[in-house]
Motif scaffolding. Structure first.
Motif, PDB file in Angstrom:
ATOM      1  N   GLN A   1       0.842  -1.280   0.052  1.00 17.32           N
ATOM      2  CA  GLN A   1      -0.076  -0.034   0.020  1.00 17.32           C
ATOM      3  C   GLN A   1       0.787   1.315   0.052  1.00 17.32           C
ATOM      4  N   TYR A   2       2.042   1.295   0.582  1.00 17.61           N
ATOM      5  CA  TYR A   2       2.954   2.384   0.587  1.00 17.61           C
ATOM      6  C   TYR A   2       3.486   2.438  -0.797  1.00 17.61           C
ATOM      7  N   ARG A   3       3.909   1.330  -1.406  1.00 15.38           N
ATOM      8  CA  ARG A   3       4.212   1.443  -2.911  1.00 15.38           C
ATOM      9  C   ARG A   3       3.065   2.052  -3.765  1.00 15.38           C
ATOM     10  N   GLU A   4       1.735   1.477  -3.687  1.00 18.15           N
ATOM     11  CA  GLU A   4       0.886   1.992  -4.363  1.00 18.15           C
ATOM     12  C   GLU A   4       0.666   3.485  -4.295  1.00 18.15           C
ATOM     13  N   ASP A   5       0.713   3.987  -3.075  1.00 24.01           N
ATOM     14  CA  ASP A   5       0.563   5.522  -2.690  1.00 24.01           C
ATOM     15  C   ASP A   5       1.698   6.128  -3.415  1.00 24.01           C
ATOM     16  N   MET A   6       3.011   5.724  -3.387  1.00 21.81           N
ATOM     17  CA  MET A   6       4.244   6.428  -3.900  1.00 21.81           C
ATOM     18  C   MET A   6       3.895   6.335  -5.376  1.00 21.81           C
ATOM     19  N   GLY A   7       3.522   5.220  -5.927  1.00 23.07           N
ATOM     20  CA  GLY A   7       3.151   5.123  -7.550  1.00 23.07           C
ATOM     21  C   GLY A   7       1.980   6.374  -7.795  1.00 23.07           C
ATOM     22  N   MET A   8       0.955   6.258  -7.102  1.00 22.91           N
ATOM     23  CA  MET A   8       0.100   7.108  -7.384  1.00 22.91           C
ATOM     24  C   MET A   8       0.356   8.610  -7.143  1.00 22.91           C
ATOM     25  N   ALA A   9       1.210   8.961  -6.137  1.00 18.81           N
ATOM     26  CA  ALA A   9       1.661  10.150  -5.868  1.00 18.81           C
ATOM     27  C   ALA A   9       2.734  10.629  -7.051  1.00 18.81           C
ATOM     28  N   MET A  10       3.426   9.987  -7.558  1.00 20.63           N
ATOM     29  CA  MET A  10       4.048  10.147  -8.768  1.00 20.63           C
ATOM     30  C   MET A  10       3.412  10.744 -10.008  1.00 20.63           C
ATOM     31  N   GLN A  11       2.124   9.914 -10.156  1.00 22.41           N
ATOM     32  CA  GLN A  11       1.269  10.042 -11.232  1.00 22.41           C
ATOM     33  C   GLN A  11       0.645  11.537 -10.967  1.00 22.41           C
ATOM     34  N   LYS A  12       0.254  11.744  -9.711  1.00 23.99           N
ATOM     35  CA  LYS A  12      -0.477  12.873  -9.354  1.00 23.99           C
ATOM     36  C   LYS A  12       0.226  14.107  -9.447  1.00 23.99           C
TER      37      LYS A  12
ATOM     38  N   GLY B   1       3.057  14.367 -11.356  1.00 24.08           N
ATOM     39  CA  GLY B   1       3.452  14.591 -12.481  1.00 24.08           C
ATOM     40  C   GLY B   1       5.375  14.320 -12.710  1.00 24.08           C
ATOM     41  N   LEU B   2       5.513  13.770 -11.379  1.00 23.91           N
ATOM     42  CA  LEU B   2       6.799  13.738 -11.234  1.00 23.91           C
ATOM     43  C   LEU B   2       7.742  12.323 -11.918  1.00 23.91           C
ATOM     44  N   GLU B   3       6.740  11.468 -12.404  1.00 26.27           N
ATOM     45  CA  GLU B   3       7.206  10.437 -12.959  1.00 26.27           C
ATOM     46  C   GLU B   3       8.004  10.599 -14.211  1.00 26.27           C
ATOM     47  N   GLY B   4       9.189   9.827 -14.157  1.00 23.89           N
ATOM     48  CA  GLY B   4      10.198  10.368 -15.146  1.00 23.89           C
ATOM     49  C   GLY B   4      11.232  11.440 -14.595  1.00 23.89           C
ATOM     50  N   THR B   5      10.763  11.996 -13.838  1.00 27.97           N
ATOM     51  CA  THR B   5      11.679  13.210 -13.182  1.00 27.97           C
ATOM     52  C   THR B   5      12.411  12.775 -11.794  1.00 27.97           C
ATOM     53  N   LEU B   6      11.394  12.190 -10.974  1.00 27.88           N
ATOM     54  CA  LEU B   6      12.145  11.761  -9.703  1.00 27.88           C
ATOM     55  C   LEU B   6      12.324  10.285  -9.728  1.00 27.88           C
ATOM     56  N   ASP B   7      13.412   9.993  -9.246  1.00 25.55           N
ATOM     57  CA  ASP B   7      13.749   8.625  -9.041  1.00 25.55           C
ATOM     58  C   ASP B   7      13.309   8.268  -7.748  1.00 25.55           C
ATOM     59  N   LEU B   8      12.345   7.417  -7.390  1.00 29.73           N
ATOM     60  CA  LEU B   8      11.702   7.187  -6.128  1.00 29.73           C
ATOM     61  C   LEU B   8      11.694   5.640  -5.585  1.00 29.73           C
ATOM     62  N   ASP B   9      12.635   5.087  -4.919  1.00 25.23           N
ATOM     63  CA  ASP B   9      12.821   3.754  -4.407  1.00 25.23           C
ATOM     64  C   ASP B   9      12.332   3.695  -2.834  1.00 25.23           C
ATOM     65  N   LYS B  10      12.339   2.371  -2.572  1.00 28.77           N
ATOM     66  CA  LYS B  10      11.880   2.332  -1.062  1.00 28.77           C
ATOM     67  C   LYS B  10      12.824   1.199  -0.554  1.00 28.77           C
ATOM     68  N   ALA B  11      12.963   1.634   0.809  1.00 31.55           N
ATOM     69  CA  ALA B  11      14.002   0.591   1.686  1.00 31.55           C
ATOM     70  C   ALA B  11      13.322  -0.770   1.874  1.00 31.55           C
ATOM     71  N   ARG B  12      14.013  -1.801   2.121  1.00 32.38           N
ATOM     72  CA  ARG B  12      13.418  -2.990   2.541  1.00 32.38           C
ATOM     73  C   ARG B  12      12.646  -2.994   3.636  1.00 32.38           C
ATOM     74  N   GLN B  13      11.886  -4.025   3.831  1.00 34.28           N
ATOM     75  CA  GLN B  13      11.040  -4.420   5.065  1.00 34.28           C
ATOM     76  C   GLN B  13      12.292  -4.652   6.056  1.00 34.28           C
ATOM     77  N   TYR B  14      11.992  -4.009   7.353  1.00 34.68           N
ATOM     78  CA  TYR B  14      13.239  -4.450   8.004  1.00 34.68           C
ATOM     79  C   TYR B  14      12.723  -5.195   9.372  1.00 34.68           C
ATOM     80  N   PHE B  15      11.717  -5.822   9.353  1.00 41.07           N
ATOM     81  CA  PHE B  15      11.356  -6.780  10.576  1.00 41.07           C
ATOM     82  C   PHE B  15      12.494  -7.512  11.364  1.00 41.07           C
TER      83      PHE B  15
END
Ligand SMILES: CC1=C(CCC(=O)O)c2cc3nc(cc4[nH]c(cc5[nH]c(cc1n2)c(C)c5CCC(=O)O)c(CCC(=O)O)c4C)C(CCC(=O)O)=C3C
Ligand SMILES: [Fe+2]
Length: 423
Positions: free
Chosen positions: A145-156, A158-172
């Motif tokens: 759900q975090y990755r989806e919200d990040m994906g939708m935020a990139m679309q919303k 218009g930063l897709e292709g401009t910002l490189d947005l990665d996520k750190a691993r689950q750290y349990f």
């Protein structure tokens, strides 16, 4: 036991991650601390709850019920203050290590929102962003759900292709996440023994957020987890049928193993904070039911004289902890006439903060090896395309930042027929 992989990942054609989902190091120029968000006053409570439950058909009675937890606290969730403190602690640790990496904060469900944080990051001239979330395990709510919200935020934005947005691993299973629980169990066991006597039977309840069984299944069967291990000999002995509960069981055992005085104690993995209609099955047992079963009038066998709750599913003492554990579970213990302790969450514990910054340094290529305790390897940086996927009511699967779009679309088509209205 600590496991590390010593080879540096090599990117396959066109990809910046390897077959283990380990990303090649990047020179990130900003960090995003992404969290759940929470209301900061009475007027925020209902709009916040509507954000959280949008499109999920959570009945209004349930919203009102949850609202009372926030109302009782002046309409304020503790989570935002905890994230401000965590952000400051991460900044101080980065500074201490001589890392010049600005930290931004964005939430999924309340201001400051993720899209606004991304716009600010961009406006400040940064282009390569690593996201660290306040969620440790693998399931729809805590990873995808975090990755989806990040994906939708990139679309919303218009930063897709401009910002490189990665996520750190689950750290349990990062040692920095686990250590505060080990310390907490040791301290609370000593204090409860002082209260109840050295020989009183004590039961340890490792508590995490319940999720729908279907979400647990989507997180992957435990065999999927086994594939990611170096040594899966222990897997067959574990009860967890899905990745989510298998991760928790492994962390629970690791916490216990870290407290020699706790070796002979009985313990259970329990689930809390379930919601949704009763017709939808969620992971069980509920913490309060388990306490009743063990220490209530119908209990058989040795009844515990006290419970120690280790909230291993949570990063900070937010509402799910202070209400569902410190208020409700404590009340259950009071009614049963037994002792009760709740160990601290990682919060801003120095080991936890250092652990998060260690993970950042891994991703910068400044720290070889990927620390992990217990019998799982360090989790993948990049999830598989269908990992924790949830098919929405209209049959679509939402875009994410760390999946291959074509493969995600393929999954949506494949799964469209099987959409069960969940999501
Ligand atoms: C796995 C998990 C975590 C742990 C991982 C993590 O920490 O991320 C977590 C954390 C949290 N859950 C939180 C709050 C809520 N969760 C809800 C609802 C739900 N949670 C779910 C799962 C999780 N949730 C699920 C499957 C639902 C139902 C479907 C849905 O609606 O998504 C609802 C709606 C009302 C209700 O039905 O209870 C609320 C208000 C807060 C904020 C607390 C604060 O304000 O201090 C936090 C940190
Ligand atoms: Fe939740």
């Amino acid at each position: 036991m600590s496991q590390t992989r010593h080879t540096m990942p090599v990117a396959a054609a066109g990809r910046d991650y390897d077959a283990h989902g380990t990303m090649i190091p990047k020179d990130y120029d900003a960090l995003l601390l992404a969290s759940f968000g929470g209301p900061e006053g009475q007027d925020d409570v209902i709009p916040f709850l509507r954000n959280v439950t949008r499109g999920r058909g959570i009945p209004d009675e349930r919203l009102e019920e949850v609202a009372t937890h926030y109302r009782a606290n002046g309409g304020v969730s503790p989570i935002n203050e905890q994230n401000r403190a965590l952000k400051a602690a991460i900044e101080a640790e980065l500074d201490r290590r001589g890392l010049r990496l600005p930290v931004y904060w964005g939430n999924r469900n309340w201001a400051p929102y993720v899209p606004d944080a991304l716009e600010q990051i961009h406006a400040d001239g940064h282009r390569r962003v690593l996201t660290v979330t306040t969620s440790a395990y693998s399931c729809y709510s805590s990873c995808r759900q975090y990755r989806e919200d990040m994906g939708m935020a990139m679309q919303k934005t218009g930063l897709e292709g401009t910002l490189d947005l990665d996520k750190a691993r689950q750290y349990f299973n990062h040692p920095g996440f686990v250590e505060p629980f080990v310390e907490g169990l040791r301290a609370d066991l000593a204090s409860l023994r002082e209260e109840l006597g050295e020989t009183a039977p004590i039961h340890v309840l490792f508590s995490t957020h319940s999720i729908p069984n279907s979400d647990a299944a989507a997180a992957g069967p435990r065999q999927l987890a086994a594939e990611l291990r170096q040594d899966d000999a222990e897997v067959g002995e574990r009860e967890g049928a899905d990745v989510y509960s298998a991760q928790h069981l492994d962390v629970a055992r690791h916490i216990l193993a870290g407290v020699p005085e706790a070796q002979d104690l009985d313990w259970s993995l329990v689930y809390q904070s379930r919601s949704g209609p009763p017709s939808v099955p969620w992971l069980e047992p509920d913490i309060n039911d388990r306490m009743e079963q063990l220490a209530g009038p119908d209990a058989t066998g040795t009844q515990p004289a006290g419970f120690i709750v280790v909230p291993l599913g949570f990063v900070s003492d937010h509402m799910e902890v202070v209400w569902d554990l410190d208020t409700e579970a404590r009340q259950t213990a009071d009614e049963l006439g037994v002792g009760f302790r709740r160990t601290p969450t990682p919060g801003t514990h120095p080991a936890f903060v250092a652990g998060l910054v260690d993970i950042v340094e891994e991703r910068l290529g400044r720290r070889p090896g990927r620390a992990a305790v217990g019998c799982f390897e360090a989790w993948a940086d990049v999830c598989r395309p269908d990992c924790c996927a949830k098919v929405m009511r209209d049959g679509s699967v939402r875009p994410t930042t760390s999946a291959v779009d074509a493969e995600v679309r393929g999954l949506a088509e494949h799964a469209a027929g099987a959409a069960d209205g969940q999501g």
